[in-house]
Design a protein around this motif. Structure first.
Motif, PDB file in Angstrom:
ATOM      1  N   ALA A   1      48.097  35.754  37.777  1.00  0.00           N
ATOM      2  CA  ALA A   1      49.084  35.142  38.518  1.00  0.00           C
ATOM      3  C   ALA A   1      50.344  36.032  38.627  1.00  0.00           C
ATOM      4  CB  ALA A   1      49.584  33.750  38.028  1.00  0.00           C
ATOM      5  N   ALA A   2      50.479  36.628  37.188  1.00  0.00           N
ATOM      6  CA  ALA A   2      51.422  37.567  37.179  1.00  0.00           C
ATOM      7  C   ALA A   2      51.432  38.955  38.007  1.00  0.00           C
ATOM      8  CB  ALA A   2      51.599  38.083  35.667  1.00  0.00           C
ATOM      9  N   VAL A   3      50.055  39.228  37.920  1.00  0.00           N
ATOM     10  CA  VAL A   3      49.679  40.525  38.783  1.00  0.00           C
ATOM     11  C   VAL A   3      50.218  40.128  40.398  1.00  0.00           C
ATOM     12  CG1 VAL A   3      47.651  41.851  39.600  1.00  0.00           C
ATOM     13  CG2 VAL A   3      47.952  41.152  37.386  1.00  0.00           C
ATOM     14  N   ALA A   4      49.687  38.870  40.818  1.00  0.00           N
ATOM     15  CA  ALA A   4      49.832  38.500  42.043  1.00  0.00           C
ATOM     16  C   ALA A   4      51.312  38.428  42.500  1.00  0.00           C
ATOM     17  CB  ALA A   4      49.536  36.860  42.473  1.00  0.00           C
ATOM     18  N   CYS A   5      52.079  38.193  41.616  1.00  0.00           N
ATOM     19  CA  CYS A   5      53.626  37.994  41.653  1.00  0.00           C
ATOM     20  C   CYS A   5      54.157  39.583  42.064  1.00  0.00           C
ATOM     21  CB  CYS A   5      54.280  37.478  40.629  1.00  0.00           C
ATOM     22  SG  CYS A   5      54.258  36.065  40.882  1.00  0.00           S
ATOM     23  N   ALA A   6      53.786  40.435  41.073  1.00  0.00           N
ATOM     24  CA  ALA A   6      54.311  41.710  40.968  1.00  0.00           C
ATOM     25  C   ALA A   6      53.685  42.852  42.006  1.00  0.00           C
ATOM     26  CB  ALA A   6      53.998  42.407  39.544  1.00  0.00           C
ATOM     27  N   CYS A   7      52.339  42.814  42.203  1.00  0.00           N
ATOM     28  CA  CYS A   7      51.424  43.768  42.830  1.00  0.00           C
ATOM     29  C   CYS A   7      51.387  43.699  44.027  1.00  0.00           C
ATOM     30  CB  CYS A   7      50.338  44.112  42.139  1.00  0.00           C
ATOM     31  SG  CYS A   7      50.664  44.498  40.089  1.00  0.00           S
ATOM     32  N   LYS A   8      52.238  43.877  45.081  1.00  0.00           N
ATOM     33  CA  LYS A   8      51.891  43.242  46.473  1.00  0.00           C
ATOM     34  C   LYS A   8      51.229  44.215  47.166  1.00  0.00           C
ATOM     35  CE  LYS A   8      54.320  39.571  46.254  1.00  0.00           C
ATOM     36  NZ  LYS A   8      53.368  38.243  45.745  1.00  0.00           N
ATOM     37  N   GLU A   9      51.068  45.468  46.567  1.00  0.00           N
ATOM     38  CA  GLU A   9      50.321  46.415  47.181  1.00  0.00           C
ATOM     39  C   GLU A   9      48.930  46.617  47.027  1.00  0.00           C
ATOM     40  OE1 GLU A   9      51.724  48.740  49.795  1.00  0.00           O
ATOM     41  OE2 GLU A   9      53.506  47.241  49.137  1.00  0.00           O
ATOM     42  N   LEU A  10      48.450  45.490  46.187  1.00  0.00           N
ATOM     43  CA  LEU A  10      47.140  45.756  45.557  1.00  0.00           C
ATOM     44  C   LEU A  10      46.178  45.685  46.489  1.00  0.00           C
ATOM     45  CD1 LEU A  10      46.032  45.901  42.448  1.00  0.00           C
ATOM     46  CD2 LEU A  10      45.544  43.230  42.786  1.00  0.00           C
ATOM     47  N   GLN A  11      45.109  46.695  46.369  1.00  0.00           N
ATOM     48  CA  GLN A  11      44.200  46.620  47.336  1.00  0.00           C
ATOM     49  C   GLN A  11      42.599  46.364  46.712  1.00  0.00           C
ATOM     50  OE1 GLN A  11      43.811  50.269  49.786  1.00  0.00           O
ATOM     51  NE2 GLN A  11      46.146  50.527  49.870  1.00  0.00           N
ATOM     52  N   GLU A  12      42.665  46.935  45.552  1.00  0.00           N
ATOM     53  CA  GLU A  12      41.487  46.491  44.821  1.00  0.00           C
ATOM     54  C   GLU A  12      41.649  45.976  43.258  1.00  0.00           C
ATOM     55  OE1 GLU A  12      38.333  49.768  44.881  1.00  0.00           O
ATOM     56  OE2 GLU A  12      37.955  49.289  42.394  1.00  0.00           O
ATOM     57  N   LEU A  13      40.714  44.909  42.967  1.00  0.00           N
ATOM     58  CA  LEU A  13      40.870  44.415  41.792  1.00  0.00           C
ATOM     59  C   LEU A  13      39.364  44.046  41.046  1.00  0.00           C
ATOM     60  CD1 LEU A  13      42.441  42.808  39.669  1.00  0.00           C
ATOM     61  CD2 LEU A  13      41.744  40.788  40.957  1.00  0.00           C
ATOM     62  N   ARG A  14      39.406  44.659  39.759  1.00  0.00           N
ATOM     63  CA  ARG A  14      38.150  44.446  39.056  1.00  0.00           C
ATOM     64  C   ARG A  14      38.458  43.767  37.838  1.00  0.00           C
ATOM     65  NH1 ARG A  14      33.922  49.337  40.490  1.00  0.00           N
ATOM     66  NH2 ARG A  14      34.518  49.719  42.672  1.00  0.00           N
ATOM     67  N   VAL A  15      37.777  42.504  37.641  1.00  0.00           N
ATOM     68  CA  VAL A  15      37.977  41.965  36.400  1.00  0.00           C
ATOM     69  C   VAL A  15      36.585  41.678  35.598  1.00  0.00           C
ATOM     70  CG1 VAL A  15      38.451  39.759  35.634  1.00  0.00           C
ATOM     71  CG2 VAL A  15      39.881  40.393  37.502  1.00  0.00           C
ATOM     72  N   PHE A  16      36.673  42.350  34.331  1.00  0.00           N
ATOM     73  CA  PHE A  16      35.295  42.646  33.853  1.00  0.00           C
ATOM     74  C   PHE A  16      35.339  41.413  32.713  1.00  0.00           C
ATOM     75  CE2 PHE A  16      33.472  46.290  35.742  1.00  0.00           C
ATOM     76  CZ  PHE A  16      34.564  47.221  36.375  1.00  0.00           C
ATOM     77  N   PRO A  17      33.862  41.173  32.465  1.00  0.00           N
ATOM     78  CA  PRO A  17      33.703  40.485  31.089  1.00  0.00           C
ATOM     79  C   PRO A  17      34.341  40.946  30.025  1.00  0.00           C
ATOM     80  CG  PRO A  17      31.649  41.052  31.877  1.00  0.00           C
ATOM     81  CD  PRO A  17      32.745  41.681  32.895  1.00  0.00           C
ATOM     82  N   SER A  18      35.102  40.400  29.073  1.00  0.00           N
ATOM     83  CA  SER A  18      35.211  40.887  27.778  1.00  0.00           C
ATOM     84  C   SER A  18      34.279  40.540  26.750  1.00  0.00           C
ATOM     85  CB  SER A  18      36.742  40.435  27.449  1.00  0.00           C
ATOM     86  OG  SER A  18      36.891  39.267  27.461  1.00  0.00           O
ATOM     87  N   ASP A  19      33.773  39.092  26.874  1.00  0.00           N
ATOM     88  CA  ASP A  19      32.872  38.533  25.883  1.00  0.00           C
ATOM     89  C   ASP A  19      31.680  38.396  26.693  1.00  0.00           C
ATOM     90  OD1 ASP A  19      32.906  35.251  24.500  1.00  0.00           O
ATOM     91  OD2 ASP A  19      31.904  37.407  24.088  1.00  0.00           O
ATOM     92  N   VAL A  20      30.903  39.592  26.568  1.00  0.00           N
ATOM     93  CA  VAL A  20      29.565  39.637  27.395  1.00  0.00           C
ATOM     94  C   VAL A  20      28.692  38.445  26.873  1.00  0.00           C
ATOM     95  CG1 VAL A  20      28.248  41.117  28.678  1.00  0.00           C
ATOM     96  CG2 VAL A  20      30.009  41.960  27.438  1.00  0.00           C
ATOM     97  N   TYR A  21      28.965  38.098  25.589  1.00  0.00           N
ATOM     98  CA  TYR A  21      27.918  37.438  24.940  1.00  0.00           C
ATOM     99  C   TYR A  21      28.106  35.936  25.316  1.00  0.00           C
ATOM    100  CZ  TYR A  21      27.320  41.775  22.960  1.00  0.00           C
ATOM    101  OH  TYR A  21      27.003  42.951  22.889  1.00  0.00           O
ATOM    102  N   GLY A  22      29.091  35.624  26.144  1.00  0.00           N
ATOM    103  CA  GLY A  22      29.310  34.292  26.649  1.00  0.00           C
ATOM    104  C   GLY A  22      29.528  33.265  25.701  1.00  0.00           C
ATOM    105  N   THR A  23      30.247  33.305  25.067  1.00  0.00           N
ATOM    106  CA  THR A  23      30.532  32.120  23.828  1.00  0.00           C
ATOM    107  C   THR A  23      31.386  31.030  24.530  1.00  0.00           C
ATOM    108  OG1 THR A  23      32.524  33.041  22.976  1.00  0.00           O
ATOM    109  CG2 THR A  23      30.396  33.526  21.882  1.00  0.00           C
ATOM    110  N   GLY A  24      31.450  31.087  25.638  1.00  0.00           N
ATOM    111  CA  GLY A  24      31.750  30.037  26.337  1.00  0.00           C
ATOM    112  C   GLY A  24      33.348  29.804  26.613  1.00  0.00           C
ATOM    113  N   ILE A  25      34.044  30.816  25.991  1.00  0.00           N
ATOM    114  CA  ILE A  25      35.432  30.509  26.254  1.00  0.00           C
ATOM    115  C   ILE A  25      35.861  31.026  27.524  1.00  0.00           C
ATOM    116  CG2 ILE A  25      37.718  31.411  25.222  1.00  0.00           C
ATOM    117  CD1 ILE A  25      36.030  32.619  22.751  1.00  0.00           C
ATOM    118  N   ALA A  26      36.796  29.972  28.499  1.00  0.00           N
ATOM    119  CA  ALA A  26      36.792  30.113  29.787  1.00  0.00           C
ATOM    120  C   ALA A  26      37.775  31.410  29.765  1.00  0.00           C
ATOM    121  CB  ALA A  26      37.305  29.074  30.437  1.00  0.00           C
ATOM    122  N   ALA A  27      37.651  32.386  30.328  1.00  0.00           N
ATOM    123  CA  ALA A  27      38.750  33.386  30.643  1.00  0.00           C
ATOM    124  C   ALA A  27      39.521  33.432  31.991  1.00  0.00           C
ATOM    125  CB  ALA A  27      38.094  34.755  30.359  1.00  0.00           C
TER     126      ALA A  27
END
Lengths: 835, 166
Positions: free
Chosen positions: A587-613
């Motif tokens: 949400a903060a990115v959405a407020c600040a980065c109005k020129e954004l063209q590309e976004l990549r969000v990678f999984p930090s917890d690849v082992y999927g312990t279920g914490i919703a990120a």
């Protein structure tokens, strides 16, 4: 003054050999010869000299030779010849060079040879073997370049082997470029009648404006004349599948190739679905280029196997080589990198159309560096760097020189970009292998290397490469080194920071802050491997000018620090982060980065312990705050149809939309429905969509939508989706621009595979793994479509089973189908069967 | 289907609860049918001649606890921060590898280690396991005793393990 090495070439009277094919121009020939002279020994070993590398040889010490009689015989076949002579160095340039050597040479008793040229044997002092036989006569027979090279090499004649400090003068009697082209045009004219309204140069000039490969491919199908013009003028060649075409064929078609891009393994190799030694060897491409296109300047390889041997060949066989980009490759080690660093050098050429004595005098009298003033403006000049000495054996009445090419050799690699490669660390200090004379680096990326490099060598390299604009350090580089490097390279535009472990309370941290303060050209930041919380403050001073930020390797950065920093990044166009950023951070990115063209969000917890990120909320926020968004890669724990519909409405400009829900068959958690409608909305709204990856619970319906609406789609990735063959058929029948289709774990079988077999020839490739395709289906496809390679990858258990019970009913675990001109590949390993 | 990779204990309850799919999906078949999944996994186990065997198994990632699908999620190797660490025991030449993320506590880890280095592998009979200590090398290169810091901090900082005699 560095020692001078002079090589003199004698001009041979020009011929008009109308039957000869269009020649490489003088510059290309110069490159070939230059390459050979630089490293004759190497070129001999690797068999890189063309079999007909013949050159009549004179050995001349600067006397005035004469050619009294040009026989008809000497005219024949001399068209491409260059004459190579070796002289001892005789003094300083401008030091009456014309006459300096003559005195010594004249009395040597050289006689006129059969071809009427005065020759002088190489002096015994130089210990060149093979001349002793002719001592009595003082006559040097015509020899070919190859045997000359052998002798020179055998004698350890350093003036041949190491021209790194020298300058070479070629006098090459070739047709001028215009003459060549008029011959080509004549041919064309005969071919096409009155089709050519314009001379070819005009057509070529128009084609220069076509940068895309597709456009160039299209114009070459218009008519033969255009095919020829385009073929000779294409500089950048792209091969999307290394097995679709042979390297020889590519290089025969595009002899002027300067930049080559080749891709190897299928995309799913990134996720371990392709066995290790499947193929994709780069060596055939490099070897063929070394023989056919030695003028190659740039090589870009993706998902290929590159051995150290290939790298050595690359480093030594291409005198003009400037740029190497390796993405997701493997098979090489720091030894190969050391070869690149050591040997890459560049020949800079200057050519002039006319030569006469005044010209030569000017050269002689010029200063060591800098020569621009004399240059004929119609001639292309590359960074000329000095002529050392020049001897002429020419008298104005006897020789007709059409071309002079001056070559000087410097070490000149510009770009070494290693992205996400598997590199073995043999401990060699490859970075120290860049010689002190290397100042040409513009871009250096070794972020993927695991081992240490010699940091003081790195600092010195950075200091002397004043044009360095992109530097991406690996994890082994400490903050202290980074500070020193930034001090020496304040003009960097792209920086990969190295480990970035800094306690913000230390003095080192303060120095870092100051260092960044001075680097106001940085636009692209990445690295941050071990970035601790609070360390982001160090980059506040440059945040507001950043356009690209990659924090996806920094799991320790806290959301709040990230948010504080992001607020300043209002020019950001590309952002790569970990999903620990959370919906709040997005949400903060959405407020600040109005020129954004590309976004990549990678999984930090690849082992999927279920914490919703991150969830669908984060994506919706981004879509409403960043209207310019066109490229997305989003790993999340859940997604809803409503969210996707909203995103589709907010961002109709997506060209790349890749959604990965970590549980691959998860439905919409609110409605419990499949995500068909959501993705349907995306393809319907985003008319320019070129790449799509699906996930979540999906039925055949989503494919109906894709087939109906995704008319510009080129690449589709499917996993755990669909219900029946109909799904795949919708896509094959619908998406007319589809180039790559990759499917895993989906219920598509032979009926789908064989429904539209002609489609596969319009595509680059099809991958299907863990689907319902059988051996029989594959065989049927191969039988119907001979211009496809239908490859089946057999893992161990299956292959045993298949051998014992060969049955068409047997399911195929992994299948890779691609169009090709070459037939089944000859380097397929045992476990790959081509039907 | 129980998944035995030989590196960790079968993890607890998470595995059984993953049945909230609304339809029988292709994916369910992947989980349930031995014929589909076994070859992929077995290959990894039997790959003992290749030294990639153990390393590969860490690349088969869990999602939602316990189920392992090859190549999922689709993330490149360079991004997979492997939580596998080498384990060496004093006096034994051949080491093992253990995946820390498959454990949720020190107790679970010790149990795995006992399984990996059973008593009969070494000659010591006295004192049982009390005569051994497990140490780890942290990110600063120091060797520390296992068990002092909270588990989450431990798995982030441990680079290697070594079992030593006291």
């Amino acid at each position: 003054m560095p020692p001078m090495i002079t090589i003199v070439f004698e001009a041979v009277p020009q011929l008009s050999a109308l039957s000869a094919p269009p020649l490489p121009n003088a510059r290309d020939l110069g490159i070939r010869l230059g390459r050979e002279l630089i490293d004759l020994q190497f070129c001999l070993e690797k068999n890189l000299l063309p079999p007909d590398a013949r050159a009549p040889l004179t050995i001349e010490a600067g006397g005035r030779g004469r050619r009294e009689d040009e026989t008809a015989e000497s005219r024949e076949g001399v068209f491409e010849e260059a004459v190579v002579g070796v002289a001892r160095d005789h003094g300083v340039p401008g030091d009456g060079g014309l006459d300096g050597g003559v005195a010594e040479g004249e009395d040597d008793g050289g006689e006129v040879t059969e071809a009427g040229v005065k020759v002088e044997k190489l002096g015994d002092e130089e210990g060149v073997a093979g001349t002793s036989g002719d001592e009595e006569e003082g006559v040097e027979p015509w020899r070919d370049l190859r045997s000359f090279a052998c002798e020179a090499g055998a004698a350890g004649n350093s003036c041949i082997k190491d021209l790194s400090l020298g300058c070479v003068l070629f006098v090459v009697p070739v047709l001028t470029k215009l003459e060549v082209e008029s011959k080509v045009q004549e041919k064309n004219f005969r071919c096409c009648g009155a089709m050519t309204y314009f001379p070819d140069e005009v057509v070529e000039h128009i084609f220069d404006f076509l940068s895309s490969h597709r456009d160039r491919n299209n114009v070459s199908t218009v008519c033969k004349a255009w095919y020829l013009v385009e073929q000779l003028s294409r500089l950048r060649v792209f091969v999307g599948n290394c097995y679709a075409v042979r390297p020889e064929r590519v290089m025969a078609r595009f002899p002027g190739m300067k930049c080559l891009t080749v891709k190897g393994k299928p995309h799913f190799a990134d996720f371990n679905l392709v066995p290790h030694d499947w193929g994709g060897d780069a060596l055939p491409w490099i070897e063929t280029a070394a023989r056919c296109c030695p003028g190659l300047e740039e090589l870009r390889l993706k998902r290929m196997v590159v051995s150290d041997e290939s790298l050595e060949l690359l480093a030594r066989a291409f005198p003009n080589f400037k740029s190497l980009v390796l993405i997701s490759c493997e098979g090489f080690s720091t030894d190969g990198l050391a070869e690149i660093a050591t040997h890459c050098r560049q020949i800079k050429t200057m050519e002039s159309r006319s030569t006469d004595i005044p010209f030569i005098n000017t050269i002689l009298n010029s200063s060591y560096y800098g020569y621009a003033s004399y240059i004929d403006p119609s001639v292309k000049v590359m960074d000329y760097m000095g002529v050392l000495a020049l001897y002429l054996i020419l008298g104005p009445n006897y020789y007709h020189i059409s071309h002079v090419i001056l070559l000087s050799v410097t070490r000149g690699l510009r770009e070494l970009d290693l992205q996400e490669n598997e590199v073995e660390d043999h401990g060699r200090q490859w970075l120290s292998c860049f010689p002190d004379s290397c100042t040409s680096l513009v871009s250096l990326n070794f972020a993927c290397l695991k081992g240490e490099v010699n940091t003081s060598a790195l600092e010195r390299l950075v200091a002397r490469c004043q044009n360095l604009r992109c530097l991406k350090l690996n994890r082994a580089i400490s903050i202290e080194s980074l500070i020193k490097i930034l001090a020496r390279a304040p003009n960097l535009v792209e920086l990969g920071t190295g480990s970035f472990t800094a306690d913000h309370r230390t003095e080192a941290y303060q120095n870092l802050l100051n260092a960044f303060y001075k680097c106001n050209s940085i636009r692209n930041l990445s690295g941050f491997w071990d970035a601790a919380p609070r360390c982001l403050q160090a980059i506040y001073s440059i945040c507001s000018s950043l356009t690209v930020l990659n924090l996806s390797y920094a799991p320790a950065i806290q959301v709040n620090d990230l948010i504080k920093m992001i607020r300043h990044c209002f020019k950001l166009q590309k952002l790569w982060v970990l999903d620990s950023i959370g919906d709040k951070g997005l949400a903060a990115v959405a407020c600040a980065c109005k020129e954004l063209q590309e976004l990549r969000v990678f999984p930090s917890d690849v082992y999927g312990t279920g914490i919703a990120a991150v969830t669908e909320e984060g994506l919706v926020a981004i879509s409403s705050g960043c209207p310019k968004l066109n490229s997305l890669l989003y790993f999340c724990h859940q997604m809803t149809n409503a969210a996707l519909i909203t995103v589709a409405k907010n961002c109709p400009h997506f060209t790349r939309f890749r959604l990965c829900i970590l549980d691959p068959v998860k439905p919409d958690p609110i409605s419990n429905e499949p995500l068909d409608e959501g993705f349907g909305a995306i393809v319907k709204s985003c008319k320019d969509l070129k790449r799509l990856s699906l996930s979540g619970l999906l039925t055949d319906k989503v494919f109906l939508y894709i087939g109906m609406y995704a008319s510009r789609l080129e690449m589709l990735s499917i996993a755990f989706a669909g219900e029946s063959d109909k799904g795949m058929v919708y896509v094959l029948n619908g998406c007319k621009n589809l180039k790559k289709l990759e499917i895993r774990d989906s219920p598509f079988g032979d009926a789908a595979l064989l429904e539209n077999v002609g489609k596969y020839e319009t595509m680059r490739s099809l991958w299907m793994s863990s689907c319902d395709v059988t051996q029989g289906g594959c065989k049927a496809l191969a039988a119907k479509m001979p211009r496809l390679n239908v490859e089946v990858i057999n893992e161990r258990e299956e292959s045993d089973e298949m051998v014992e019970n060969p049955s068409d009913m047997h399911r195929v675990e992994k299948m890779y189908v691609y169009r090709t001109l070459t037939g089944p590949r000859d380097d397929a390993p045992d476990f790959v069967w081509t039907f | 289907m129980e998944l035995e990779l030989g590196l960790a204990l079968p993890s607890s309850d998470l595995m059984m609860e993953k049945s909230t799919f609304c339809k029988k999906r292709r994916f369910d078949e992947v989980l349930d049918e031995n014929t589909v999944t076994l070859p992929l996994f077995m290959q990894r186990e039997e790959d003992s001649d290749s030294d990639r065997g153990f390393e590969r198994s860490s690349e088969e990632l869990n999602f939602g606890g316990g189920r392992v699908i090859v190549g999922w999620p689709p993330v490149k190797l360079s991004r997979r921060r492997t939580s596998c660490v080498k384990v060496n025991m004093e006096g034994i030449a051949i080491g093992r590898k253990v995946d820390l993320s498959l454990h949720d506590s020190y107790q679970a880890l010790f149990l795995t280690l006992y399984t990996m280095f059973p008593k009969k592998q070494h000659e010591e009979e006295d004192g049982g396991y009390n005569s051994y200590k497990v140490t780890y090398e942290d990110e600063e290169g120091d060797w520390m005793l296992v068990g002092d810091v909270p588990w989450e901090a431990f798995i982030k900082s441990a680079k290697r393990l070594k079992i030593i005699t006291c």
